[in-house]
Design a protein around this motif. Structure first.
Motif, PDB file in Angstrom:
ATOM      1  N   ILE A 377       0.914  -1.190  -0.143  1.00  0.00           N
ATOM      2  CA  ILE A 377       0.020  -0.059  -0.019  1.00  0.00           C
ATOM      3  C   ILE A 377       0.722   1.179   0.077  1.00  0.00           C
ATOM      4  N   ILE A 378       1.905   1.293   0.824  1.00  0.00           N
ATOM      5  CA  ILE A 378       2.818   2.266   0.793  1.00  0.00           C
ATOM      6  C   ILE A 378       3.468   2.590  -0.712  1.00  0.00           C
ATOM      7  N   ASP A 379       3.953   1.360  -1.100  1.00  0.00           N
ATOM      8  CA  ASP A 379       4.640   1.370  -2.518  1.00  0.00           C
ATOM      9  C   ASP A 379       3.614   2.204  -3.415  1.00  0.00           C
ATOM     10  N   TYR A 380       2.368   1.709  -3.363  1.00  0.00           N
ATOM     11  CA  TYR A 380       1.490   2.558  -4.172  1.00  0.00           C
ATOM     12  C   TYR A 380       1.374   3.883  -4.023  1.00  0.00           C
ATOM     13  N   TYR A 381       1.109   4.332  -2.827  1.00  0.00           N
ATOM     14  CA  TYR A 381       1.109   5.742  -2.487  1.00  0.00           C
ATOM     15  C   TYR A 381       2.460   6.460  -2.958  1.00  0.00           C
ATOM     16  N   ASN A 382       3.607   5.629  -2.831  1.00  0.00           N
ATOM     17  CA  ASN A 382       4.850   6.247  -3.248  1.00  0.00           C
ATOM     18  C   ASN A 382       4.908   6.563  -4.620  1.00  0.00           C
ATOM     19  N   GLU A 383       4.144   5.346  -5.532  1.00  0.00           N
ATOM     20  CA  GLU A 383       4.313   5.558  -6.996  1.00  0.00           C
ATOM     21  C   GLU A 383       3.237   6.611  -7.355  1.00  0.00           C
ATOM     22  N   LYS A 384       2.133   6.853  -6.479  1.00  0.00           N
ATOM     23  CA  LYS A 384       1.255   7.970  -6.903  1.00  0.00           C
ATOM     24  C   LYS A 384       1.829   9.276  -6.499  1.00  0.00           C
ATOM     25  N   GLY A 385       2.797   9.213  -6.109  1.00  0.00           N
ATOM     26  CA  GLY A 385       3.573  10.986  -5.943  1.00  0.00           C
ATOM     27  C   GLY A 385       3.652  11.342  -4.567  1.00  0.00           C
ATOM     28  N   TYR A 386       2.952  10.381  -3.358  1.00  0.00           N
ATOM     29  CA  TYR A 386       3.149  10.820  -2.173  1.00  0.00           C
ATOM     30  C   TYR A 386       4.511  10.757  -1.495  1.00  0.00           C
ATOM     31  N   ASP A 387       4.892  11.739  -0.449  1.00  0.00           N
ATOM     32  CA  ASP A 387       6.253  11.392   0.128  1.00  0.00           C
ATOM     33  C   ASP A 387       5.788  10.373   1.431  1.00  0.00           C
ATOM     34  N   VAL A 388       6.430   9.256   1.261  1.00  0.00           N
ATOM     35  CA  VAL A 388       5.939   8.107   2.207  1.00  0.00           C
ATOM     36  C   VAL A 388       7.088   7.610   2.835  1.00  0.00           C
ATOM     37  N   ASP A 389       8.276   8.254   2.677  1.00  0.00           N
ATOM     38  CA  ASP A 389       9.732   7.662   3.139  1.00  0.00           C
ATOM     39  C   ASP A 389       9.424   7.067   4.526  1.00  0.00           C
ATOM     40  N   ALA A 390       9.122   7.726   5.418  1.00  0.00           N
ATOM     41  CA  ALA A 390       8.881   7.770   6.840  1.00  0.00           C
ATOM     42  C   ALA A 390       8.048   6.591   7.356  1.00  0.00           C
ATOM     43  N   LEU A 391       7.186   6.217   6.242  1.00  0.00           N
ATOM     44  CA  LEU A 391       6.267   5.296   6.559  1.00  0.00           C
ATOM     45  C   LEU A 391       6.930   3.771   6.608  1.00  0.00           C
ATOM     46  N   TYR A 392       7.778   3.417   5.894  1.00  0.00           N
ATOM     47  CA  TYR A 392       8.553   2.301   5.601  1.00  0.00           C
ATOM     48  C   TYR A 392       9.245   1.762   7.097  1.00  0.00           C
ATOM     49  N   ASP A 393       9.303   2.892   7.917  1.00  0.00           N
ATOM     50  CA  ASP A 393       9.898   2.414   9.130  1.00  0.00           C
ATOM     51  C   ASP A 393       8.877   1.736  10.059  1.00  0.00           C
ATOM     52  N   ILE A 394       7.766   1.916  10.029  1.00  0.00           N
ATOM     53  CA  ILE A 394       6.812   1.683  11.002  1.00  0.00           C
ATOM     54  C   ILE A 394       6.862   0.197  10.924  1.00  0.00           C
ATOM     55  N   ALA A 395       6.637  -0.649   9.991  1.00  0.00           N
ATOM     56  CA  ALA A 395       6.760  -2.196   9.901  1.00  0.00           C
ATOM     57  C   ALA A 395       7.924  -2.880  10.158  1.00  0.00           C
TER      58      ALA A 395
END
Ligand SMILES: [Zn+2]
Length: 396
Positions: A377-395
């Motif tokens: 899901i985070i990869d999807y948002y990343n591809e859609k142009g959202y800044d999600v870098d920090a969300l990879y740390d959560i899991a």
């Protein structure tokens, strides 16, 4: 009426997420928590990771004992905290933290002293805290106090002292331990961390398949409905730590109809819909596959549904190492076809195949699947142009 209710719900969730992520709030009625730590203490208190001494006193300036540190970390990592015998002669089964101490030691997060002592009442220093947090969250730190301090400083998890040092030999006080723990758990609290503000407006719907009187597929004594609910609940826990809003079509052993699920997603203003299932065939088929609806007749979000399915499938295959059966088109699956948002349906594995079944029944592998879907899901948002870098740390 219904529309007013939906709008009110949306406004309410928006306000809740704004309060949660952007403004300082009074820490659960504690009068002794400084503003600088209010959000973090609140976060831990809400999750029952850290309690106060009373409903109004957190005990901010008191030192942290080794037993308290074990309990904080154990609750944060959801270790087994059931009070029980430990390997230490100074921690009996009746000690409040005996379960967490034993679990943390078994995982190599904490260790004891010579002669079979744990020293549960000894105060923790800032350096020791840095080592504990590094071990608990898997940061490499080179085995030294200074390395552990750097591991926390470089991530924005701990701050140095006013004199510019880390103060490794100073005793850590409860409020500082709480801030460090909350920041390790959730990157949103770290200094320099910025949440992409658009993520707060995004709603993810998790749809564990089947339920209630419909067990779904079954094999080797295991029912699909139980596997996918448990995996969905784990995914929910991960997503709840992000600015994304998350809703589940079911959180218990109930059976919403397919139409109920789709209507629920639409009424909640879903932006992404992920259905979780397990396959069955003849006992010899194996592997992971993910579906999306490929005809634009009813759900127009074909390209984004495909993107979502590809991201989830890729992560699931990486995590589970089962055969990659690929991303598949469907013109039928109701919850994909009749939805009004990007939607994907993951078939984790075949419940009637011995190897797949082993994974489907295991806590460890369900957790891995939840993380994989989360990353997808985070990869999807990343591809859609959202800044999600920090969300990879959560899991992590
Ligand atoms: Zn199913």
């Amino acid at each position: 009426m219904k529309r007013i209710f939906v709008v009110a719900t949306l406004v309410f969730s928006l306000v809740v997420s704004l309060v949660h992520f952007q403004t300082a709030v009074q820490a659960n009625g504690f009068v002794d928590v400084p503003d600088r730590a209010a959000k973090e203490v609140n976060y831990l208190a809400e999750r029952k990771v850290a309690n106060g001494y009373s409903s109004s006193i957190f005990g901010s300036t008191r030192t942290v004992t080794r037993a308290e540190a074990a309990a904080f970390i154990g609750r944060a990592l959801q270790l087994n905290g059931t009070q029980r015998n430990t390997r230490f002669r100074d921690v009996g089964s009746g000690h409040f933290a005996s379960g967490y101490i034993q679990s943390a030691v078994e995982r190599g997060i904490l260790s004891g002293y010579g002669g079979g002592y744990f020293r549960p009442n000894q105060a923790v220093t800032r350096g020791e805290m840095a080592v504990m947090i590094s071990k608990a969250f898997g940061y490499s730190y080179g085995g030294s106090l200074s390395g552990a301090a750097r591991a926390l400083l470089s991530r924005g998890i701990a701050n140095g002292l006013e004199d510019g040092t880390f103060g490794a030999s100073q005793r850590v006080i409860r409020v500082d331990f709480a801030v460090v723990l909350a920041r390790a758990m959730n990157p949103a609290f770290r200094s320099g961390y910025t949440v992409d503000p658009r993520l707060s407006n995004q709603v993810v719907i998790i749809d564990p398949g089947h339920g209630g009187s419909d067990p779904g597929a079954s094999g080797l004594g295991l029912n699909e409905k139980d596997v996918v609910l448990d995996t969905g609940l784990r995914l929910n826990e991960l997503l709840k730590q992000t600015p994304l809003t998350v809703h589940m079509t079911r959180t218990n052993d109930t059976l919403p109809s397919l139409a109920d699920r789709v209507n629920f997603a639409k009424n909640r203003g879903g932006n992404v819909f992920v259905s979780i299932h397990a396959n069955a065939l003849n006992g010899s088929a194996t592997g992971t596959e993910t579906y999306y609806y490929s005809e634009a007749n009813t759900n127009p979000h074909v390209a984004d549904s495909r993107l979502l399915a590809e991201k989830i499938q890729r992560r699931l295959v990486m995590a589970w190492h089962l055969r990659d059966r690929g991303v598949k088109q469907t013109s039928k699956l109701y919850v994909l076809k009749n939805n009004s948002m990007p939607a994907a349906l993951a078939e984790l594995g075949f419940i009637d195949h011995p190897e797949d079944n082993q994974k489907l029944r295991s806590d460890y592998w369900r957790n891995a699947a939840a993380k994989a879907i989360y990353y997808g899901i985070i990869d999807y948002y990343n591809e859609k142009g959202y800044d999600v870098d920090a969300l990879y740390d959560i899991a992590r």
